[in-house]
Motif scaffolding. Structure first.
Motif, mmCIF file in Angstrom:
data_model
loop_
_atom_site.group_PDB
_atom_site.id
_atom_site.type_symbol
_atom_site.label_atom_id
_atom_site.label_comp_id
_atom_site.label_asym_id
_atom_site.label_seq_id
_atom_site.Cartn_x
_atom_site.Cartn_y
_atom_site.Cartn_z
ATOM 1 N N VAL A 154 0.873 -1.449 0.001
ATOM 2 C CA VAL A 154 -0.003 -0.085 -0.080
ATOM 3 C C VAL A 154 0.725 1.172 -0.048
ATOM 4 N N ASN A 155 2.270 1.058 -0.091
ATOM 5 C CA ASN A 155 3.099 2.253 0.079
ATOM 6 C C ASN A 155 2.616 3.342 1.084
ATOM 7 N N LEU A 156 2.777 2.403 2.320
ATOM 8 C CA LEU A 156 2.467 3.102 3.667
ATOM 9 C C LEU A 156 3.344 4.104 3.954
ATOM 10 N N LEU A 157 2.650 5.285 4.299
ATOM 11 C CA LEU A 157 3.507 6.601 4.669
ATOM 12 C C LEU A 157 3.732 6.466 6.161
ATOM 13 N N HIS A 158 4.780 7.314 6.182
ATOM 14 C CA HIS A 158 5.171 7.547 7.717
ATOM 15 C C HIS A 158 3.987 8.161 8.720
ATOM 16 N N PRO A 159 3.318 8.987 8.057
ATOM 17 C CA PRO A 159 2.111 9.555 8.842
ATOM 18 C C PRO A 159 1.153 8.564 9.101
ATOM 19 N N GLU A 160 0.846 7.806 8.218
ATOM 20 C CA GLU A 160 -0.030 6.867 8.181
ATOM 21 C C GLU A 160 0.222 5.556 9.111
ATOM 22 N N TRP A 161 1.628 5.283 9.323
ATOM 23 C CA TRP A 161 2.325 4.327 10.224
ATOM 24 C C TRP A 161 2.034 4.787 11.590
ATOM 25 N N LEU A 162 2.438 6.041 11.743
ATOM 26 C CA LEU A 162 2.383 6.588 13.082
ATOM 27 C C LEU A 162 1.100 6.783 13.616
ATOM 28 N N LEU A 163 -0.123 6.991 12.832
ATOM 29 C CA LEU A 163 -1.546 7.000 13.008
ATOM 30 C C LEU A 163 -1.691 5.690 13.691
ATOM 31 N N GLY A 164 -1.352 4.581 13.013
ATOM 32 C CA GLY A 164 -1.351 3.246 13.277
ATOM 33 C C GLY A 164 -0.903 2.949 14.584
ATOM 34 N N VAL A 165 0.207 3.093 14.752
ATOM 35 C CA VAL A 165 0.961 2.872 16.202
ATOM 36 C C VAL A 165 0.351 3.812 17.306
ATOM 37 N N GLN A 181 11.637 4.743 4.367
ATOM 38 C CA GLN A 181 12.120 4.620 3.119
ATOM 39 C C GLN A 181 11.216 5.050 2.041
ATOM 40 N N ILE A 182 10.102 4.136 2.262
ATOM 41 C CA ILE A 182 8.833 4.384 1.335
ATOM 42 C C ILE A 182 8.439 5.641 1.090
ATOM 43 N N THR A 183 8.338 6.236 2.292
ATOM 44 C CA THR A 183 7.710 7.865 2.332
ATOM 45 C C THR A 183 8.726 8.730 1.761
ATOM 46 N N GLN A 184 9.973 8.588 1.894
ATOM 47 C CA GLN A 184 10.887 9.416 1.213
ATOM 48 C C GLN A 184 10.621 9.366 -0.265
ATOM 49 N N ASP A 185 10.611 8.109 -0.794
ATOM 50 C CA ASP A 185 10.363 7.700 -2.205
ATOM 51 C C ASP A 185 9.314 8.304 -2.566
ATOM 52 N N ALA A 186 8.115 8.289 -1.865
ATOM 53 C CA ALA A 186 7.033 8.805 -2.138
ATOM 54 C C ALA A 186 6.705 10.297 -2.163
ATOM 55 N N MET A 187 7.274 10.765 -1.214
ATOM 56 C CA MET A 187 7.037 12.285 -1.054
ATOM 57 C C MET A 187 7.977 13.271 -1.759
ATOM 58 N N THR A 188 9.074 12.772 -2.068
ATOM 59 C CA THR A 188 9.937 13.637 -2.815
ATOM 60 C C THR A 188 9.827 13.518 -4.207
ATOM 61 N N SER A 189 9.996 14.607 -4.889
ATOM 62 C CA SER A 189 10.058 14.939 -6.457
ATOM 63 C C SER A 189 11.504 15.233 -6.869
ATOM 64 N N MET A 190 12.196 14.307 -7.509
ATOM 65 C CA MET A 190 13.498 14.736 -8.178
ATOM 66 C C MET A 190 13.375 15.044 -9.414
#
Lengths: 308, 308
Positions: free
Chosen positions: A58-69, B101-110
């Motif tokens: 699901v390409n879990l994003l850090h804020p989503e993971w933190l919401l889960g935790v 790592q998923i988040t950095q890849d998803a959130m940044t635009s290079m």
């Protein structure tokens, strides 16, 4: 910052450079010591693989993971002797119903040509309490009757049988608990006495138990915590069909934890925790018996515990 | 108990009879309302599938499931403003490093042909606190020096760059935090002043920041809760290599959360939370500079935030 030298680049484990690939997951799994107990190794290996695979899928994003935790942290913070919010979170995702069925299949041993089918198990739920009072057969488990509950008063009885032989089991402990007519268990309701609507009974020499109780009441699972938030997010109602919890314990047999459901309750078709099974749906029969409105006979068949 | 009638057997949903098969999992997923927000539907569908699949793969037994639930409840109960045990549990399973790592890849635009590579991110960890004091460049973030720490005093500076243009970024906020020489963050240690070893700095017109701090100290993650119990079960040590946490925030750019590691620390090769990346390993250089023992220059490159 100076660039790392070639030597230092070699020093660092290359697996950690490929967080997004399976080598990273393998590195986490392989960090387990060879002395890890075998069952823990099996369970944790699968847990790590599924958690990582979920995050990648699901390409879990850090804020989503933190919401889960933090949702799970909050569930823990709401939990105490009288409430287990972690169980509720698990239940609304169907996990306890699944684990319960896996467990019954794994723990019970049914011989070829058994005389009776074992009663199906059902989830424990978050409201079980140990040390309910032990009553004589026939005793009313309702310590404090409320106005109008005479229409719900029920005489319940039945036999406990051995699946293999079909014979009754003496001295089995039958532990029952159900809601008050207001839909609350005693630990949720300061108006009810301690252990109201809970009681343990021992079967007699004929495997017979009997008691008085109430027709149970359908109720919403607690809706003010993380489990409720998840139900709202999924657009689901929190209702459970009316049921009586039963746990039967007897050394040598697999402990049976189950629930029986009132057929008249429409939520038997749409349970918020996915626990209803056909054979657990029962009929409360109107009766002329003195002091009660219904009678219910429920026989239970226990399987032997499997040697594990 | 009377056997259910044919009609009633039909009434109950047949999917609930096959708890162990995928139809049960599908029934749980399909209980979600069509109004469920799309992202929640995607995440929860995958979560339910993986949780059920995990339980089936290992034949998860009810006591094991309950141990897991109560372990997570206990993690929540240990968590407060100064400690997040849920994060630690997630970290020892490698999940935060993966999500980071998923988040950095998803959130940044290079952009194609970017002038510089963006600095790699690293996990936030459980010890971050908002609202660290904002200091003038050059200020020492150590509010209370301890005996012997003159050997660890460090002058740290660097520039913050834009990955696309390669040009410095003015007015970026650089937020740093690290352990005291005893291996404890200030919120773990009643002997340290509030926000000791934490500070925010703003880059000047040239994108430059500077401060004084200490060489960080390797330390065990808290070992007295569920995360520690899991490490013990897996036969793993709790050590993290010495590191300085850095968070850089500037509107228009993806917020960078990272950690830099002291190359001299052997735990860079064996981090209990799987977070080390080669390019985040740095050299503390001995210096004759007045009042400090080391100097460290660390330049950081920010990518633009992706429009999501």
């Amino acid at each position: 910052m100076s660039a790392p030298t070639d030597a230092s680049a070699q020093r660092a484990l290359s697996t950690f450079q490929s967080t997004l690939s399976d080598p990273f997951t393998n590195a986490v799994i392989n960090a387990m010591s060879p002395e890890t107990p075998e069952r823990a190794r099996v369970v944790l290996t699968s847990l790590i693989r599924h958690l990582h695979s979920f995050a990648r899928d699901v390409n879990l994003l850090h804020p989503e993971w933190l919401l889960g935790v933090n949702t799970l942290n909050r569930a823990g913070q709401m939990s105490n002797d009288a409430r287990n919010e972690g169980i509720l979170v698990s239940d609304v995702l169907g996990l306890e119903a699944l684990v319960d069925q896996i467990t019954q299949d794994a723990m019970t041993s049914m011989a070829e040509g058994a005389a009776k089918e074992a009663t199906l198990s059902c989830i424990l739920g978050p409201f079980f309490r140990e040390n309910a009072p032990l009553y004589q057969n026939g005793t009313d488990i309702v310590q404090k009757h409320s106005e109008g509950d005479e229409k719900l008063r029920t005489f319940m009885d039945g036999h406990i049988y051995d699946a293999e032989t079909g014979k009754p089991i003496a001295d089995a402990e039958v532990d029952l608990w159900h809601t008050n007519p207001n839909g609350l268990y005693e630990q949720q309701d300061p108006e009810q006495p301690e252990y109201n609507n809970r009681g343990k009974f021992k079967t007699d020499a004929n495997g017979y138990y009997s008691l008085e109780c109430l027709c149970p009441t359908s109720y919403p699972i607690p809706y003010d915590g993380p489990a409720g938030d998840m139900l709202k997010l999924m657009g689901r109602h929190p209702m459970r069909p009316a049921h009586i919890h039963i746990m039967v314990r007897k050394p040598g047999y697999a402990t049976l934890t189950t629930q029986i459901y009132d057929r008249r309750d429409p939520y038997t078709l749409d349970d918020s925790v996915f626990a209803v099974k056909d054979s657990l749906i029962v009929d409360f029969k109107e009766t002329e018996k003195k002091g009660v409105a219904y009678e219910l006979t429920y026989d239970i068949t226990l399987a032997k515990a499997k040697d594990l």
